[in-house]
Design an enzyme around this catalytic site. Sequence first.
Site: not given
Lengths: 502, 502
Positions: A439, A464, A187
């Site tokens: 995602d 994710h 991320s």
Amino acid sequence: MEFPCSNTHRAITMGISSLPGCLFLSWSLLLISPAWSFLISRQFSSAQSGIHAFQYETFYYTQQVDHFGFFEDLTFKQRYLVSDTHWKNPGGPILFYTGNEGDITLFCNNTGFMWDIAEELGAMLVFAEHRYYGESMPFGDLSFSDPKHLNYLTSEQALADFAVLLRYIKTTISGAQDSPVIALGGSYGGMLAAWFRMKYPDVVVGAIASSAPIWQFEDLVPCNTYYQIVTNDFKNSGPGCSESVRNSWAAINRMAETSDGLQWLSGVFHLCSPLKTKEDVISFKGWLSETWVSLAMVDYPYAANFLEPLPAWPIQVVCKFLKNPNGGDKELLQNIYQAVNVYYNYTSDAECLNTSQTASGSLGDQGWNYQACTEMVMPFCSDGVTDMFEAQTWDFQAYSDECYKQWGVRPRSSWITTVYGGKNITSHSNILFSNGGLDPWSAGGVKESLSESLVAIVIPEGAHHLDLRSNNANDPKSVLGARALEVEYMKKWIKQARRGKI
Amino acid sequence: MEFPCSNTHRAITMGISSLPGCLFLSWSLLLISPAWSFLISRQFSSAQSGIHAFQYETFYYTQQVDHFGFFEDLTFKQRYLVSDTHWKNPGGPILFYTGNEGDITLFCNNTGFMWDIAEELGAMLVFAEHRYYGESMPFGDLSFSDPKHLNYLTSEQALADFAVLLRYIKTTISGAQDSPVIALGGSYGGMLAAWFRMKYPDVVVGAIASSAPIWQFEDLVPCNTYYQIVTNDFKNSGPGCSESVRNSWAAINRMAETSDGLQWLSGVFHLCSPLKTKEDVISFKGWLSETWVSLAMVDYPYAANFLEPLPAWPIQVVCKFLKNPNGGDKELLQNIYQAVNVYYNYTSDAECLNTSQTASGSLGDQGWNYQACTEMVMPFCSDGVTDMFEAQTWDFQAYSDECYKQWGVRPRSSWITTVYGGKNITSHSNILFSNGGLDPWSAGGVKESLSESLVAIVIPEGAHHLDLRSNNANDPKSVLGARALEVEYMKKWIKQARRGKI
């Protein structure tokens, strides 16, 4: 006058706890959203449960508060975690997690991939906490008190922290001097890993950037792809599912026209604070949107390995309640509640659902919101046609004004693309970008290889940063393949480094 | 207690006006040394004389004072000069001079190489002024008033200025959008050119870094090579020459033991302020050292193209006076005066020589001294044996203490090598490092190619960035070859960029 939230963007937090949200009325909601606290509580439960008994030592390094100026000659303690159980001394590689917007123990415990491969690579693991998160507060309790104290919360300062810390580690740990270092992150942590390799290629020989939306800036990608991906996840998880969500907004709006309707809604959704005003309704819809997005991010193929686990493929479970998009407002909204409850019924003590809970110590979200109001300006929009959300345009001026009101600073939307190169990154090398097809953050990710050593992997069944999680019996083949490829590249970079070819 | 200047290093300014100096007692001398004002006055004379009638337009771009923080949301006007006479629109390349520590017109007028090749390359020329120099003052007259206002004088901020400015130029000048940009710079400007390519490879496709001592930091190179090169220049320019200088220090010390001796020295050297104290003598010796170093830097093969030109190969002219190192103190020092006078007798109105002149407007030196006290910590030392200077060790603590006294800041000696990679720069590409064999700054330069695209050129007969100067009939072949190679590489980078291979 329209309500601000209905004609503008959403500010979206990232990371394991990533939650989208309407920047305006649901701002406070972002500070500690139910899902965030929920995930944290589950995470800590996990650690307590000992399922993953990750063993590490905790250290603190004295960092400059300001690497880029000399007037403020203050320091703070940056926390970092080290595990050298499998480290091959001397010269074994260092896998370095570039901590993102949260307590570093959270990322340490959720990045099982690093723990899984440490032995094979003979690697030391280091998890470095990002300044202004967890325990790494430059000014202690005053860190978030005003824009002056927040001034050093930037990605550039964080990368400098990492570079300085690694220099310290390599010069003080016996046998680490020639250890090749590989950056890993998911991320925002993945963005940092990629940028770290770009800006400090002498410090890290390569980077694994998982679910890193480095292109979710300015006009590099369309602003509506993010919500389209969420929509597709729902569309593909059951008939009528995304249509039900799309139809729910108008149903809520109709219901909200009368006070009876508001009362009915509040009751059906077990809201702690009954809906009363238009602002409450906007906040309520923002909270629902966040829930759908969060589900898309954690749509993992197995029951989450927690004390109170989420089911495998949670969106499929959600969609079981959302088969009939056209059954009338009340039926539809009751179904929506059932669906939302898949997500929220795991919180142990929530007798009612709180859609506007205020912060109570989770600084992570505060930090990210400040970053979104300065450097991390990510445009999002939805149209309600190609996606299942209410239409919202991207309005930078309104965003900037709100940031100024909230933090006393104004965002600079073109800075990140200037400092990190935007889409023109082909002169860099040794970065592996992985993205999950499920995602929403893959919208801003690098999904096609740019050169021999700027490699993209897409994991169709991945949510994710699934690849950074521990191996699991229910992992789809695609993520196993991705992890194998990541290890292969890491070995290649380590070899290159040993031959002096990096 | 020894005098600080005798047991420590020298802080050395760079650039066309580069002058070394003892940091301590001769600090004020550095602010505007005779040579600096001398060179500037000659430069401006040159510009007035019209020998190089460089035609350019002057612009100002509104820059953020702080690129790396959002609390200080102030702006300032950065000056830049543009010449598009030969620019091939659309798409012709941009040659971008990364301005260093001085008024940008000085570098514009002294970088004839760019003017010489503009037509061949169909290039636009841009000269960008470095913040805190010339007219580009972030806080106007307050810019140097205290450490708070000086806080934004760093190389990182300067590079960010360049990146932001280029983005503006490329998006606002019609036809420039796809123009490949090449950074060029000499001395500190050469360091900036190299670092610019390293940190912003998407902005510049390559860099010509002339006489750029990017390794004159920490322990990357021996601290005494710099003075050894000066010494060799004198040794090779005439018999007895370097020995005369070496012997002069003891002669001065002996002479300074009596007041008669001091008076004699002051008279022989036509000093405006007669020598009285031990500090005066130290300052006097620092001023002499600076003169020898300056001569080494500007030891060009032709009479300088100025209203009052320096002779060709000025050290050879100097050495004509320094043939007898052992002729007794008085004879030796009289010869030293004659030698020094080769350098100083071109100043039009100097009836006496002022070794401790204070600043009167040349902010260039102030700025560099601040930079030397923060990021640009360059260790220098001499031993009086392998070089012709008085022995001085490198004492970082004393240096730091003096910086704190002068500027209220402390230098961070390991920052530059951390942020710019030190000697581990092989993962970068498309940088050409040129160094002159006569130039003391080559001590910290890259003199061997590191890869196919990190290329080193040594110009044996070259002084400080001779290659960046205009073509001259007396140029040695080596510099002609260097310039030809530089053009060849620039064409190659431009081609690569057009093929999308950068």
